[in-house]
Design a protein around this motif. Structure first.
Motif, short mmCIF file in Angstrom:
data_model
loop_
_atom_site.label_atom_id
_atom_site.label_comp_id
_atom_site.label_asym_id
_atom_site.label_seq_id
_atom_site.Cartn_x
_atom_site.Cartn_y
_atom_site.Cartn_z
N UNK A 33 0.82 -1.21 0.00
CA UNK A 33 0.00 0.00 0.00
C UNK A 33 0.86 1.27 0.00
N UNK A 34 0.57 2.17 -0.94
CA UNK A 34 1.28 3.46 -0.99
C UNK A 34 2.61 3.39 -1.71
N UNK A 35 2.99 2.20 -2.21
CA UNK A 35 4.25 2.08 -2.94
C UNK A 35 3.88 1.64 -4.36
N UNK A 36 4.01 2.56 -5.31
CA UNK A 36 3.52 2.28 -6.67
C UNK A 36 4.08 0.98 -7.22
N UNK A 37 5.39 0.85 -7.21
CA UNK A 37 6.03 -0.36 -7.70
C UNK A 37 7.50 -0.23 -7.34
N UNK A 43 6.40 15.24 3.81
CA UNK A 43 5.14 14.72 3.26
C UNK A 43 5.07 14.87 1.74
N UNK A 44 5.48 16.04 1.23
CA UNK A 44 5.36 16.31 -0.21
C UNK A 44 6.29 15.43 -1.04
N UNK A 45 7.34 14.92 -0.44
CA UNK A 45 8.28 14.09 -1.20
C UNK A 45 7.88 12.62 -1.23
N UNK A 46 7.09 12.19 -0.26
CA UNK A 46 6.65 10.80 -0.24
C UNK A 46 5.13 10.76 0.05
N UNK A 47 4.34 11.50 -0.75
CA UNK A 47 2.93 11.68 -0.36
C UNK A 47 2.13 10.39 -0.28
N UNK A 48 2.31 9.50 -1.28
CA UNK A 48 1.45 8.30 -1.29
C UNK A 48 1.83 7.35 -0.18
N UNK A 49 3.12 7.19 0.04
CA UNK A 49 3.57 6.26 1.09
C UNK A 49 3.14 6.78 2.46
N UNK A 50 3.32 8.08 2.69
CA UNK A 50 2.94 8.65 3.98
C UNK A 50 1.43 8.50 4.18
N UNK A 51 0.63 8.80 3.15
CA UNK A 51 -0.84 8.68 3.30
C UNK A 51 -1.25 7.25 3.59
N UNK A 55 0.45 4.95 5.08
CA UNK A 55 0.81 4.62 6.46
C UNK A 55 -0.14 5.31 7.44
N UNK A 56 -0.53 6.54 7.07
CA UNK A 56 -1.45 7.28 7.96
C UNK A 56 -2.81 6.58 8.06
N UNK A 57 -3.15 5.80 7.02
CA UNK A 57 -4.43 5.07 7.07
C UNK A 57 -4.35 3.91 8.07
N UNK A 58 -3.15 3.53 8.45
CA UNK A 58 -2.97 2.37 9.35
C UNK A 58 -2.64 2.78 10.77
#
Ligand code: UDX
Length: 406
Positions: A185-189, A230-238, A240-243
């Motif tokens: 989750x949050x890591x494109x590939x 946050x702006x440099x790793x937005x998807x990964x941070x988001x 993780x924030x969901x968990x």
């Protein structure tokens, strides 16, 4: 003004490695400047090395910031090994002590602080995510546990999802899959070769035990503070924030990005400023492989030849144990004489001071996370030579995602 007895009091335990102590000291200072009382705990060994490295060292590294009005108290504990033990040469024994013995020493120190009637009541424990014991110790003393992750959110996410990597055959088997990993989750590939070195190994070591145990323990944290942006790793941070309550609080640097008044270097710093002042703008390559990883003798010799042939000016930080603490002079014969008028070879420096100098035009780096954050801040382009641990994953962020290095 908040009275001392109303301020939150946190015990802060730094992981006893250079790249963790530096961002821990600076997070402690930031929290203290926001009204926290901090009791900062270093190991005897880190304390000994830090004070030995400074001329006129103060026994309490926080004296100067306390004089400026911040309430940071300081104490030290044993990591289970004698102070003079060579932790660089005997790395796995050192890690085994951190895995099995350190918590007993920390617990004793925490008990003493928590039960003391002479200090303000303690409300939380801040400790490096790599420790295997904080949530248990915090629970025992009725404290909130704030886990401090000093590396990239992407690296946190890979370790956090190690079971997913195992189930999918990308980790933990003798012929792991080599195709891209696209289910975290949050890591494109991510290519398996861009995972941390530990996740690319099939045999497990004491470091693996530390990672597996600490990433179980962090599930008991009340907050995770990550030294990323946050702006440099937005998807990964988001993701993780969901968990979990995960906060990107970086970049954590010394106040004003200037040389800190708190001593944190484990080796004496050489000053390159006068030499850099004589060099044209952007003409000097800064070369450093951080505080922890070793370079093989062959690689070191190849790098030396490359630097020699390049004809560029350079500052090269060669730690005394860069190859091994029992190989004191690993450079090729004649190298120093050959490059002497266009290079400085030093054992250690104040890196942020060097990176901010206008003569620096690039950084040949091992991709340590602190080095990357500092170079980003100074807009210094990177040449990447990852060696160990998270550095391979950091390289992927620098080169493939952010395109600020090669
Ligand atoms: C290792 C990991 O690779 C890193 O990603 C992790 O976050 C911590 O452990 P390390 O080898 O110490 O890190 O590298 P890095 O993270 O770059 O930290 C080194 C720190 O030491 C930086 O803050 C840098 O400014 C400082 N430094 C380095 C000096 O002050 N002087 C020097 O000569 C070299």
């Amino acid at each position: 003004m908040v009275e001392a007895d109303q301020k939150p009091h946190a015990i802060f335990v730094a992981y006893p490695l250079q790249g963790h102590v530096i961002p821990s000291v600076h997070l402690a200072i930031k929290l203290a400047s926001k009204g926290f009382i901090i009791t900062f705990i270093n190991t005897h060994s880190i304390h000994h090395q830090t004070t030995k490295a400074q001329a006129n060292a103060d026994q309490d590294i926080f004296t100067a910031v306390r004089q400026s009005g911040l309430d940071i108290r300081y104490t030290t504990v044993s990591d289970g090994l004698p102070v003079e033990f060579d932790r660089s040469l005997n790395h796995d024994q050192f890690m085994a002590a951190l895995l099995h013995v350190f918590s007993a020493h920390v617990e004793e120190a925490v008990a003493k602080i928590v039960r003391s009637s002479e200090v303000p009541p303690v409300s939380c424990l801040i400790a490096d995510t790599f420790f295997v014991w904080p949530s248990k110790v915090a629970k025992k003393f009725g404290l909130k546990y704030i886990s401090y992750w000093t590396e990239a959110a992407l690296v946190f996410s890979l370790y956090y999802h190690v079971d997913l990597l195992r189930v999918n055959g990308h980790f933990g088997c003798h012929d792991s899959r080599e195709d891209k990993i696209d289910y975290i989750p949050g890591v494109r590939s991510i290519d398996p070769k861009d995972m941390t070195s530990y996740l690319q190994e099939s045999d497990t070591s004491v470091c693996h035990q530390i990672i597996f145990t600490s990433f179980k323990d962090v599930r008991g944290a009340d907050f995770v503070l990550c030294n990323t942006i946050q702006e440099l790793e937005p998807e990964t941070v988001s993701a993780l924030q969901a968990k979990m309550p995960f906060y990107a609080v970086g970049p954590i640097f010394p106040t004003g990005f200037t040389k800190s008044t708190v001593a944190t270097s484990l080796w004496p710093e050489s000053d390159c400023t006068s030499w850099l002042n004589t060099k044209p703008h952007g003409s000097v390559l800064y070369v450093s492989f951080g505080s922890y990883a070793h370079v093989t003798k062959n690689d070191l010799i190849e790098i030396a030849h490359g630097l020699s042939l390049s004809k560029v000016n350079f500052v090269w930080v060669l730690r005394p144990d860069i190859v091994s603490s029992d190989d004191e002079d690993p450079l090729p014969v004649g190298f120093k004489e050959e490059i002497h008028d266009r290079a400085m070879i030093i054992p250690w420096c104040c890196q942020i001071q060097v990176l901010t100098h206008q003569a620096i035009g690039g950084f040949l780096t091992h991709c340590g996370w602190n080095s990357i954050l500092e170079s980003l801040w100074c807009e210094v382009p990177l040449m990447c030579f990852p060696l160990l641990t998270d550095q391979f994953t950091n390289r992927r962020l620098v080169v493939d995602d952010w395109k600020i290095g090669d």
